[in-house]
Design an enzyme around this catalytic site. Structure first.
Site, PDB file in Angstrom:
ATOM      1  N   SER A  51     -17.937  40.712  51.570  1.00 21.57           N
ATOM      2  CA  SER A  51     -17.386  40.335  52.881  1.00 21.57           C
ATOM      3  C   SER A  51     -16.739  38.952  52.828  1.00 21.57           C
ATOM      4  O   SER A  51     -16.389  38.389  53.858  1.00 21.57           O
ATOM      5  CB  SER A  51     -18.487  40.353  53.941  1.00 21.57           C
ATOM      6  OG  SER A  51     -19.540  39.483  53.573  1.00 21.57           O
ATOM      7  N   ASN A  97     -29.949  37.369  56.298  1.00 20.73           N
ATOM      8  CA  ASN A  97     -29.973  38.077  57.588  1.00 20.73           C
ATOM      9  C   ASN A  97     -30.082  37.116  58.771  1.00 20.73           C
ATOM     10  O   ASN A  97     -29.398  37.291  59.782  1.00 20.73           O
ATOM     11  CB  ASN A  97     -31.123  39.092  57.625  1.00 20.73           C
ATOM     12  CG  ASN A  97     -30.996  40.138  56.530  1.00 20.73           C
ATOM     13  OD1 ASN A  97     -29.986  40.166  55.813  1.00 20.73           O
ATOM     14  ND2 ASN A  97     -32.012  40.975  56.374  1.00 20.73           N
ATOM     15  N   THR A 112       1.334  50.042  96.164  1.00 18.85           N
ATOM     16  CA  THR A 112       0.229  50.898  95.744  1.00 18.85           C
ATOM     17  C   THR A 112       0.908  52.162  95.231  1.00 18.85           C
ATOM     18  O   THR A 112       1.978  52.537  95.726  1.00 18.85           O
ATOM     19  CB  THR A 112      -0.732  51.250  96.907  1.00 18.85           C
ATOM     20  OG1 THR A 112       0.014  51.970  97.900  1.00 18.85           O
ATOM     21  CG2 THR A 112      -1.332  50.010  97.558  1.00 18.85           C
ATOM     22  N   HIS A 113       0.327  52.762  94.209  1.00 31.35           N
ATOM     23  CA  HIS A 113       0.936  53.940  93.557  1.00 31.35           C
ATOM     24  C   HIS A 113       2.347  53.636  93.041  1.00 31.35           C
ATOM     25  O   HIS A 113       3.174  54.539  92.908  1.00 31.35           O
ATOM     26  CB  HIS A 113       1.003  55.141  94.513  1.00 31.35           C
ATOM     27  CG  HIS A 113      -0.254  55.380  95.274  1.00 31.35           C
ATOM     28  ND1 HIS A 113      -1.226  56.267  94.861  1.00 31.35           N
ATOM     29  CD2 HIS A 113      -0.725  54.819  96.417  1.00 31.35           C
ATOM     30  CE1 HIS A 113      -2.227  56.262  95.728  1.00 31.35           C
ATOM     31  NE2 HIS A 113      -1.955  55.379  96.674  1.00 31.35           N
ATOM     32  N   SER A 155      18.035  43.909  69.906  1.00 31.67           N
ATOM     33  CA  SER A 155      18.007  45.194  69.210  1.00 31.67           C
ATOM     34  C   SER A 155      18.877  45.092  67.968  1.00 31.67           C
ATOM     35  O   SER A 155      19.907  44.421  67.981  1.00 31.67           O
ATOM     36  CB  SER A 155      18.550  46.283  70.147  1.00 31.67           C
ATOM     37  OG  SER A 155      19.052  47.370  69.395  1.00 31.67           O
ATOM     38  N   LYS A 170      21.335  44.331  74.071  1.00 31.92           N
ATOM     39  CA  LYS A 170      19.922  44.391  74.478  1.00 31.92           C
ATOM     40  C   LYS A 170      19.182  43.062  74.419  1.00 31.92           C
ATOM     41  O   LYS A 170      19.384  42.260  73.525  1.00 31.92           O
ATOM     42  CB  LYS A 170      19.163  45.391  73.577  1.00 31.92           C
ATOM     43  CG  LYS A 170      19.425  46.846  73.863  1.00 31.92           C
ATOM     44  CD  LYS A 170      18.933  47.319  75.225  1.00 31.92           C
ATOM     45  CE  LYS A 170      17.448  47.424  75.343  1.00 31.92           C
ATOM     46  NZ  LYS A 170      16.798  48.539  74.745  1.00 31.92           N
ATOM     47  N   ASN A 208      15.081  42.384  74.937  1.00 35.96           N
ATOM     48  CA  ASN A 208      13.852  43.137  75.199  1.00 35.96           C
ATOM     49  C   ASN A 208      12.639  42.237  75.424  1.00 35.96           C
ATOM     50  O   ASN A 208      12.516  41.190  74.784  1.00 35.96           O
ATOM     51  CB  ASN A 208      13.549  44.063  74.013  1.00 35.96           C
ATOM     52  CG  ASN A 208      14.642  45.091  73.791  1.00 35.96           C
ATOM     53  OD1 ASN A 208      15.245  45.571  74.750  1.00 35.96           O
ATOM     54  ND2 ASN A 208      14.911  45.412  72.542  1.00 35.96           N
ATOM     55  N   GLU A 221       5.334  43.452  75.540  1.00 37.11           N
ATOM     56  CA  GLU A 221       4.959  44.776  75.016  1.00 37.11           C
ATOM     57  C   GLU A 221       3.907  44.645  73.915  1.00 37.11           C
ATOM     58  O   GLU A 221       2.986  45.458  73.808  1.00 37.11           O
ATOM     59  CB  GLU A 221       6.187  45.483  74.451  1.00 37.11           C
ATOM     60  CG  GLU A 221       7.211  45.866  75.514  1.00 37.11           C
ATOM     61  CD  GLU A 221       8.538  46.253  74.878  1.00 37.11           C
ATOM     62  OE1 GLU A 221       8.602  47.305  74.238  1.00 37.11           O
ATOM     63  OE2 GLU A 221       9.505  45.482  74.999  1.00 37.11           O
ATOM     64  N   TYR A 272     -32.202  44.714  60.165  1.00 26.93           N
ATOM     65  CA  TYR A 272     -30.880  44.510  59.567  1.00 26.93           C
ATOM     66  C   TYR A 272     -30.495  45.720  58.724  1.00 26.93           C
ATOM     67  O   TYR A 272     -31.303  46.274  57.981  1.00 26.93           O
ATOM     68  CB  TYR A 272     -30.861  43.239  58.687  1.00 26.93           C
ATOM     69  CG  TYR A 272     -29.495  43.021  58.061  1.00 26.93           C
ATOM     70  CD1 TYR A 272     -28.483  42.369  58.754  1.00 26.93           C
ATOM     71  CD2 TYR A 272     -29.189  43.540  56.797  1.00 26.93           C
ATOM     72  CE1 TYR A 272     -27.214  42.207  58.214  1.00 26.93           C
ATOM     73  CE2 TYR A 272     -27.920  43.380  56.246  1.00 26.93           C
ATOM     74  CZ  TYR A 272     -26.947  42.712  56.960  1.00 26.93           C
ATOM     75  OH  TYR A 272     -25.698  42.569  56.428  1.00 26.93           O
ATOM     76  N   LYS A 302     -17.922  41.057  61.686  1.00 25.83           N
ATOM     77  CA  LYS A 302     -17.083  39.855  61.734  1.00 25.83           C
ATOM     78  C   LYS A 302     -15.593  40.144  61.755  1.00 25.83           C
ATOM     79  O   LYS A 302     -14.817  39.449  62.399  1.00 25.83           O
ATOM     80  CB  LYS A 302     -17.431  38.935  60.557  1.00 25.83           C
ATOM     81  CG  LYS A 302     -18.760  38.232  60.760  1.00 25.83           C
ATOM     82  CD  LYS A 302     -19.307  37.635  59.501  1.00 25.83           C
ATOM     83  CE  LYS A 302     -19.854  38.669  58.554  1.00 25.83           C
ATOM     84  NZ  LYS A 302     -21.029  39.416  59.078  1.00 25.83           N
TER      85      LYS A 302
HETATM   86  N1  ARG Z   1     -22.870  39.657  54.330  1.00 34.41           N
HETATM   87  C1  ARG Z   1     -23.906  40.146  55.192  1.00 34.41           C
HETATM   88  C2  ARG Z   1     -23.409  40.250  56.624  1.00 34.41           C
HETATM   89  O1  ARG Z   1     -22.422  39.703  56.928  1.00 34.41           O
HETATM   90  C3  ARG Z   1     -25.090  39.255  55.147  1.00 34.41           C
HETATM   91  C4  ARG Z   1     -25.858  39.538  53.945  1.00 34.41           C
HETATM   92  C5  ARG Z   1     -27.055  40.316  54.179  1.00 34.41           C
HETATM   93  N2  ARG Z   1     -27.184  41.137  53.058  1.00 34.41           N
HETATM   94  C6  ARG Z   1     -28.285  41.718  52.724  1.00 34.41           C
HETATM   95  N3  ARG Z   1     -28.224  42.450  51.679  1.00 34.41           N
HETATM   96  N4  ARG Z   1     -29.368  41.606  53.381  1.00 34.41           N
HETATM   97  O2  ARG Z   1     -24.029  40.908  57.442  1.00 34.41           O
END
Ligand code: ARG
Length: 456
Positions: free
Chosen positions: A21, A109, A154-155, A276, A282, A284, A289, A316, A324
């Site tokens: 990650s 965690n 309205t509408h 465009s 055009k 826009n 949008e 967890y 994220k």
């Molecule tokens: N990268 C993990 C997260 O964003 C946190 C790590 C927890 N990993 C684990 N093997 N307990 O949630």
């Protein structure tokens, strides 16, 4: 690798890549280091690490932070599972053995939840600031357009006349509720997750009160299991973005309509329009949008998170790592959209004379005529029927309210007099509104005063 001991083989290259990650949580570098420094200070306080080790650790972490900010440290994404392991590894490189004590009593965690809480604090302030900024833009435009009459719908059918100021102030109200939603969220992240460990705390007497107050929390969380499983705050944040974007999307839709040739109510500046590639004439409203379009993605992010959570057993589970990406994506879309919307409106010009003639004589004041009858003692249902008949008759003759004579009205009902004709005048329609919260210019002026004071 933070966990090699019980393994014979390292993870396969693609498995490692799939599970990393780092690309996303690299955005939490500062927060991760802030949490680690508080944790190290606590470990020193309870005698797990010496003063010298503490200084090495905090010195090393500070260096990683400034190196990262200056672009001198950029961990290789193919080598680390996440930001926590990348930083710990770098700390080893910088200070050696003492780095091995930092993770005492801590799990990634509780660490990741702590990092996100710290990040969210700033994200909430920034979101709130940007919403407020847009509110101020709307109020500014409203101040100049208290008497700019326009049709209310309205509408999407003409209903009753309102003013541009009044229309924009409706969005100021929505945006205030948006800000309150973020304010609520702030309350839900006031307890410190640090020290919850993997799921069940620690046999080491970690001082959670200490890290809690070091990091500016009110108190530690009460239940470690809930602490590491909880992602309600992500859902709340994503939902705040959902509703906030929904409001921006409705405003965008109106800007798109208003800027069309048929409507011709708003002219966007060249800076916030696009052309465009084929049709030379055009211009826009692409930015509006795109805000409307990106709203779909923000909705999707909420649903993705809710779906990820819905069948997870405590506590967890690695699924949670997906949080994220959704969080950052929605946040950046939301704050960017707020900024673009504010600038697009500031640089636009409103065709403020567009509607006066248009509305003159149309049937937008039918309700006002019915209310005139009510004030003369006619029950509203009857008044509604009488005016309905007037409209029908006029329509049959292809005429409108401006063609009305007193004789015509009297023919329908003798109760009508000269005064009734006054309430069909568009120029004074807004002034005649009596109720609090209506587009009466005096009341709108007060509302603008209220907001100016509140948003100071
Ligand atoms: N990268 C993990 C997260 O964003 C946190 C790590 C927890 N990993 C684990 N093997 N307990 O949630």
């Amino acid at each position: 690798m933070l966990w090699g001991g019980r393994f014979k083989d390292s993870p396969a290259g693609n498995a490692f890549k799939f599970s990393s990650s780092l690309e996303i949580d690299i955005n939490l570098t500062s927060e991760d280091i802030e949490g680690s420094i508080a944790h190290a200070e606590m470990l020193n306080k309870i005698g797990i690490i010496s003063q010298e080790e503490l200084e090495q650790i905090t010195g090393g972490l500070d260096q990683i932070k400034s190196d990262w900010k200056e672009g001198k440290w950029n961990p290789d994404q193919s080598k680390f599972e996440d930001i926590h392991s990348a930083i710990e590894n770098r700390l080893f490189e910088l200070i050696g053995k003492a780095a091995g004590k930092l993770h005492t009593g801590r799990s990634r965690n509780d660490q990741i939840v702590t990092d996100i809480y710290l990040w969210l604090r700033k994200a909430i302030v920034l979101s709130d600031d940007k919403i407020k900024n847009l509110q101020l833009t709307l109020i500014d435009i409203a101040s100049d357009n208290i008497d700019t009459i326009m049709p209310g719908y309205t509408h999407l059918q003409r209903a009753q006349p309102i003013s541009l100021a009044y229309h924009l102030l409706a969005y100021v109200e929505m945006m205030y509720r948006d800000r309150e939603r973020f304010y609520f969220l702030k309350g839900t992240i006031s307890q410190s997750p640090l020290g919850a460990g993997a799921l069940a705390g620690s046999t080491i007497p970690l001082d959670r009160q200490f890290t809690s107050s070091k990091l500016g929390f009110v108190e530690p969380t009460r239940n470690a299991l809930d602490t590491v499983s909880n992602r309600d705050f992500i859902l709340d944040f994503l939902n705040s973005c959902v509703i906030g974007m929904l409001h921006l999307s409705r405003l965008s839709e109106e800007i798109v309509i208003w800027s069309s040739f048929e409507w011709n109510f708003i002219k966007l500046s060249d800076k916030y329009s696009t052309g465009s590639s084929l049709m030379p004439q055009k211009k826009n409203p692409d930015l509006a949008e795109l805000i409307r379009g990106k709203t779909g993605r923000v909705f999707g992010n909420y649903l993705a998170m809710a779906t990820t959570m819905k069948a997870l057993p405590l506590s967890y589970n690695r699924d949670l790592q997906e949080d994220k990406k959704l969080l950052f994506d929605s946040f950046f879309i939301f704050v960017d959209s707020l900024q673009i919307m504010s600038e697009m409106l500031k640089t636009a010009s409103f065709n403020t004379t567009r509607f006066l003639n248009e509305l003159n004589g149309d049937f937008s004041l039918a309700t006002d005529l019915a209310e005139w009858l009510v004030m003369k003692g006619i029950p509203f249902r009857d008044a509604h029927f009488i005016v309905g008949r007037i409209v029908k008759k006029l329509e049959e003759k292809n005429k409108n309210f401006s063609d009305i004579s007193l004789d015509f009205l009297k023919e329908i009902d003798p109760i009508f007099d000269e005064d009734a004709l006054q309430c069909l005048k568009i120029e004074t329609a807004l002034q005649r509104k009596k109720t609090y919260g209506s587009p009466n210019p005096e009341m709108v002026k007060d509302t603008i005063g209220f907001w100016k004071e509140k948003l100071k």
